[in-house]
Design an enzyme around this catalytic site. Structure first.
Site, PDB file in Angstrom:
ATOM      1  N   LYS A  25       0.847  -1.201   0.000  1.00  0.00           N
ATOM      2  CA  LYS A  25       0.000   0.000   0.000  1.00  0.00           C
ATOM      3  C   LYS A  25       0.880   1.249   0.000  1.00  0.00           C
ATOM      4  O   LYS A  25       0.585   2.231  -0.684  1.00  0.00           O
ATOM      5  CB  LYS A  25      -0.951  -0.015   1.210  1.00  0.00           C
ATOM      6  CG  LYS A  25      -2.079  -1.037   1.059  1.00  0.00           C
ATOM      7  CD  LYS A  25      -2.887  -1.251   2.335  1.00  0.00           C
ATOM      8  CE  LYS A  25      -3.881  -2.389   2.133  1.00  0.00           C
ATOM      9  NZ  LYS A  25      -4.673  -2.721   3.329  1.00  0.00           N
TER      10      LYS A  25
ATOM     11  N   GLN B 116      -4.497  -1.503   9.611  1.00  0.00           N
ATOM     12  CA  GLN B 116      -4.517  -2.835   8.998  1.00  0.00           C
ATOM     13  C   GLN B 116      -5.070  -3.867   9.984  1.00  0.00           C
ATOM     14  O   GLN B 116      -4.662  -3.916  11.143  1.00  0.00           O
ATOM     15  CB  GLN B 116      -3.100  -3.224   8.548  1.00  0.00           C
ATOM     16  CG  GLN B 116      -3.016  -4.526   7.788  1.00  0.00           C
ATOM     17  CD  GLN B 116      -3.690  -4.485   6.416  1.00  0.00           C
ATOM     18  OE1 GLN B 116      -3.801  -3.430   5.791  1.00  0.00           O
ATOM     19  NE2 GLN B 116      -4.146  -5.632   5.948  1.00  0.00           N
TER      20      GLN B 116
ATOM     21  N   ASP C 197     -11.034   2.934   4.213  1.00  0.00           N
ATOM     22  CA  ASP C 197     -11.419   1.517   4.172  1.00  0.00           C
ATOM     23  C   ASP C 197     -12.941   1.347   4.129  1.00  0.00           C
ATOM     24  O   ASP C 197     -13.432   0.256   3.825  1.00  0.00           O
ATOM     25  CB  ASP C 197     -10.941   0.808   5.451  1.00  0.00           C
ATOM     26  CG  ASP C 197      -9.669   0.009   5.251  1.00  0.00           C
ATOM     27  OD1 ASP C 197      -9.475  -0.531   4.152  1.00  0.00           O
ATOM     28  OD2 ASP C 197      -8.892  -0.075   6.217  1.00  0.00           O
TER      29      ASP C 197
END
Ligand code: GUN
Length: 304
Positions: A55, A99, A122
Site C-alpha cells: 500500500k 490494517q 477503508d
C-alpha cells in the site's frame, strides 16, 4: 463452449492507478494539495506486513504523501486509540487505514468507531457502512467490494436485471458487495442473493442460479464446476494459502473457486492471484484521492 475469458485484475488495477496518479497531479496543480494517507500496522503478521508495504509503494507511485506507523504486538489498546485520535486531528492527513487483524487485546470495533468517517478510506466506520446501506450522502465503500464492481464495469459485464449471487456475509466483502450490486444505478441494479454457510447442502442449488457469482467465503476451492451455471461470470475474492510441497515455499495461494474446473464452465473468471487482489489497492488510492477532495471542499460529516 470455449474456456472462460480470464479477467486480468493486474492490468485493470494498473490502469486505475495511473488514472489516480494523473488526477492527483491535476489536484496538486490546481489546489496545491497532495493527498496524504497514513497506515497503522500492529504486530508482526507476515501477510499484513506485505499488504501495508504494498500500500505504501502504491501511494508513493500515485504521488501521494504517506507514512506507516508500526506498533508492537503487545501495544495497549489506549495507545493505539491515542494514535488514531492524533491522526484524526491532523488536517494534513486525508486518509487513515488501520490494517486488520489486530492483536486480541485490541477491540476492533473500538478502533473502527474511533476513525474519523471522512478519513476512513477503508469504509469500515458505521457511518460509512450505514450510508452505503441507505445509499445516500457522502460515504466510502470498502475497497475490495469497490474493486469487484470496477472489474465488472471495465470488463463490460452487464449487471442490470441479472442475478448476482454473493457467497459470504462478511462486513469486509460479502455484505458491502451485495449492497453495491443492488444499488439502483448504472453499473449495478442487479437482483442479489446473499448466500452463506447457513445454506448448507442447498448452496450449490443457489449458486447455480447465478449469472454473476461472487465467491467471498474464505474457503479454499469451495466453488466447484457443478455449482456454476454455464456461461456465468465468476469473481473470486478468496485469498487462501494452502500447502504445496511442489513449491519451494511449501505453499501457494488459491481462491474460493476451483479455477481449473470452473474455467470450463464460466464465460469469464478472475484468477487468484492476479484478479480481485490488485484491485483493492487501486481502490484504496481512489478513495484517498476522494477523501482529499472532499476535505478540500469542506464536506466533513458531523457525527461528534
Ligand atoms: N485486512 C484484510 N483486508 C483489509 C482491508 O481491506 N483493510 C484493512 N484495514 N485491513 C485488512
Amino acid at each position: 463452449m470455449p474456456d472462460a475469458r480470464i479477467i486480468d485484475g493486474r492490468r485493470i488495477a494498473a490502469e486505475i492507478r495511473e488514472e489516480v496518479r494523473a488526477e492527483a497531479s491535476r489536484f496538486f496543480d490546481t489546489e496545491g494539495i497532495r493527498p496524504r494517507v497514513v497506515f497503522v500496522l500492529v504486530g508482526k503478521n507476515p501477510a499484513s506486513e506485505v499488504y501495508v508495504r504494498n500500500k505504501g509503494i502504491a501511494a508513493e507511485e500515485a504521488g501521494f504523501s504517506h507514512e506507516t506507523h508500526t506498533l508492537p504486538e503487545q501495544v495497549e489498546e489506549d495507545e493505539l486509540l491515542d494514535l488514531i485520535r492524533a491522526i484524526n486531528a491532523d488536517p494534513a492527513t486525508h486518509g487513515l487505514l488501520v490494517q486488520f487483524p489486530l492483536p486480541k487485546q485490541v477491540r476492533e470495533e473500538r478502533v473502527i468507531e474511533l476513525l474519523a468517517p471522512e478519513k476512513d478510506v477503508d469504509g469500515f466506520h458505521p457511518l460509512n457502512a450505514g450510508r452505503l446501506s441507505i445509499g445516500q450522502g457522502d460515504y466510502f465503500a470498502p475497497c475490495t467490494p469497490l474493486g469487484v464492481m470496477e472489474l465488472l464495469s471495465r470488463e463490460g459485464v452487464e449487471t442490470s436485471g441479472r442475478h448476482a449471487v454473493v457467497v459470504g456475509r462478511s462486513n469486509l466483502v460479502g455484505k458491502p458487495v451485495a449492497l453495491l450490486l443492488a444499488q439502483k444505478k448504472r453499473g449495478a441494479n442487479a437482483v442479489v442473493t446473499l448466500a452463506h454457510s447457513g445454506a448448507g447442502a442447498r448452496l450449490g442449488e443457489i449458486t447455480r442460479e447465478a449469472d454473476i457469482l461472487i465467491a467471498a467465503m474464505g474457503v479454499p476451492k469451495a466453488i466447484t464446476a457443478g455449482m456454476v451455471k454455464e456461461g456465468a461470470v465468476v469473481i473470486d475474492v478468496g485469498i487462501n494459502r494452502i500447502e504445496d510441497s511442489s513449491r519451494a515455499s511449501g505453499s501457494r495461494l488459491v481462491g474460493d473457486v476451483e479455477f481449473e474446473t470452473v474455467k470450463h464452465k464460466a464465460s469469464a473468471i478472475t484468477p487468484v492471484p492476479g484478479g480481485v487482489g490488485p484491485m483493492t489497492i487501486a481502490m484504496l488510492l481512489r478513495n484517498t484521492l476522494l477523501a482529499a477532495k472532499r476535505q478540500r471542499a469542506g464536506a466533513i460529516p458531523s457525527t461528534r
